[in-house]
Design an enzyme around this catalytic site. Structure first.
Site, mmCIF file in Angstrom:
data_model
loop_
_atom_site.group_PDB
_atom_site.id
_atom_site.type_symbol
_atom_site.label_atom_id
_atom_site.label_comp_id
_atom_site.label_asym_id
_atom_site.label_seq_id
_atom_site.Cartn_x
_atom_site.Cartn_y
_atom_site.Cartn_z
ATOM 1 N N ALA A 106 0.821 -1.218 0.000
ATOM 2 C CA ALA A 106 0.000 0.000 0.000
ATOM 3 C C ALA A 106 0.850 1.261 0.000
ATOM 4 O O ALA A 106 0.462 2.284 -0.570
ATOM 5 C CB ALA A 106 -0.937 -0.005 1.204
ATOM 6 N N VAL B 79 -3.850 9.774 -0.128
ATOM 7 C CA VAL B 79 -2.506 10.295 0.145
ATOM 8 C C VAL B 79 -1.404 9.316 -0.255
ATOM 9 O O VAL B 79 -0.248 9.491 0.119
ATOM 10 C CB VAL B 79 -2.342 10.677 1.641
ATOM 11 N N LYS B 80 -1.740 8.304 -1.044
ATOM 12 C CA LYS B 80 -0.726 7.351 -1.458
ATOM 13 C C LYS B 80 0.177 7.943 -2.541
ATOM 14 O O LYS B 80 -0.113 8.993 -3.121
ATOM 15 C CB LYS B 80 -1.391 6.064 -1.955
ATOM 16 N N ASN B 81 1.291 7.231 -2.833
ATOM 17 C CA ASN B 81 2.234 7.723 -3.853
ATOM 18 C C ASN B 81 1.534 7.984 -5.186
ATOM 19 O O ASN B 81 1.888 8.903 -5.920
ATOM 20 C CB ASN B 81 3.356 6.709 -4.064
ATOM 21 N N LEU B 82 0.578 7.142 -5.531
ATOM 22 C CA LEU B 82 -0.302 7.358 -6.687
ATOM 23 C C LEU B 82 -1.724 7.257 -6.169
ATOM 24 O O LEU B 82 -2.081 6.266 -5.532
ATOM 25 C CB LEU B 82 -0.036 6.319 -7.773
#
Length: 382
Positions: free
Chosen positions: A161, A187-190
């Site tokens: 994740a 708010v993840k990298n993608l």
């Protein structure tokens, strides 16, 4: 400069959009195809190409990815799944959702991840799967125990994740041959706004995951539109990713080189700024391999430091309180000395693409002031 004039430092994490996502969503809305459609399938193909894998299956969330991956691996009632305790509770909830039980493993306090030895220390006769959590974006290398896990018929389901874009050697995470699960939350990298992806290890796993995510229905939406019936072949859930979410992901993927560069640059800036700060231990990330998702330190008197920084307007957080100490999972509690020590010390500093290096200097200066106010001995070296 006051904290109030630095709003970006107030947030532990913050979504980052490139400006074309709204137009991509509007195009989907104009098409009338809001649910799973060719846009979703196009996103799957793009992710597979980016990772260098044969297939990728989009689902509704990272939790759905873990749930369907465990089902595809044949994990169910009577089984145990080895998992670190420091992870978002969704990892454990997915284990319970398939009727299995968590077997909590201790962690390396320098990385907050499991190691091959810690995994084998936790493996028992009922172990059916291992979930290494790629905490903060760090790859986890279990290659030295892969043959033994395979011999025992124990599946590896990576909780990646935090790790979209990270590499394990020359390969992107997801290209290891294991079942790998990504989250595309805000708010993840993608980000897709919300969503997830499973990278299957085999074509059979891909088929199983697609059946599960489509409530067990074999035919596609287009096929059902031209027929008077359809066939349900097995258990399933409504876990499809919408075209709206996929459209956001496609734009994000177009600009992922920028995301990768920015997050690595900001993490290195933190490493430089923190180098001269006594009593602080930076949780290790190799930014040449990982695309960092978090920036974490271990500090003495963490709760006092946390409260002081919050009062100064700095958006620190704690990722995460250990799951084996949570009431919902108390029946699987076991001693995890490294986990319990680290859990009293970890502090997540603001880390997102809206930050500047001036913001980082501001955060670290405030951290130094908070440490002096809190006092206390430095954290343990291990």
């Amino acid at each position: 400069m006051s904290a109030s004039s630095r709003p970006d430092a107030r947030c532990t994490a913050s979504p980052y959009l490139y400006g074309r996502e709204a137009a991509a969503v509007a195009q989907v809305l104009e098409s009338g195809q809001y649910g799973h459609s060719e846009v979703t399938e196009g996103f799957e193909r793009r992710v597979a190409d980016f990772l260098g894998v044969p297939d990728a299956v989009a689902v509704a969330s990272g939790t759905a990815a873990l749930h369907t991956a465990l089902l595809a691996a044949g994990v169910g009632p009577g089984h145990e799944v080895v998992v670190p305790s420091i992870t978002w509770c969704s990892t454990v909830q997915a284990i319970l959702a398939v009727g299995a039980s968590p077997r909590f493993a201790d962690i390396d306090p320098g990385t907050l991840c499991v190691t091959d030895q810690l995994v084998m220390d936790a493996v028992g006769p009922d172990t059916a799967a291992v979930i290494p959590v790629l905490f903060g974006g760090r790859p986890v290398d279990l290659s030295r125990i892969r043959a033994e896990l395979t011999e025992r018929n124990i599946a590896v389901v990576e909780d990646a994740a935090h790790a979209f874009g990270s590499r394990n050697g020359r390969r992107r995470v997801g290209a290891t041959g294991d079942l790998t699960c990504f989250s595309f939350g805000p708010v993840k990298n993608l980000t897709c706004g919300q969503g997830g992806m499973v990278i299957p290890g085999t074509p059979e796993e891909a088929d199983a995951i697609r059946l599960i995510r489509m409530v067990g229905v074999v035919q596609s939406q287009a096929e059902r539109a031209n027929a008077t019936s359809y066939r349900v072949d097995g258990f399933g859930l409504r876990y499809q990713m919408s075209s709206i979410n996929a459209a956001i992901g496609l734009v994000q993927l177009d600009d992922f080189d920028t995301t990768e560069h920015t997050r690595r640059t900001l993490w290195r800036a933190y490493r430089r700024a923190l180098a001269g700060l006594d009593g602080v231990r930076l949780v290790d990330v190799d930014p040449d391999q990982a695309v960092p998702h978090l920036c974490q330190v271990r500090v003495p008197n963490r709760d006092k430091v946390f409260a002081d920084l919050r009062a100064r307007g700095i958006g620190v957080g704690v990722h995460y309180p250990p799951n084996h100490l949570q009431p919902a999972f108390a029946q699987w509690r076991r001693p995890l000395p490294a986990t319990e020590q680290v859990a009293e010390e970890i502090l997540t500093l603001p880390f997102h693409q809206h930050l500047t290096e001036d913001d980082i200097d501001h955060v670290v200066t405030a951290l130094g002031q908070a440490l002096k106010t809190a006092g206390g001995a430095p954290c343990a070296s291990s």
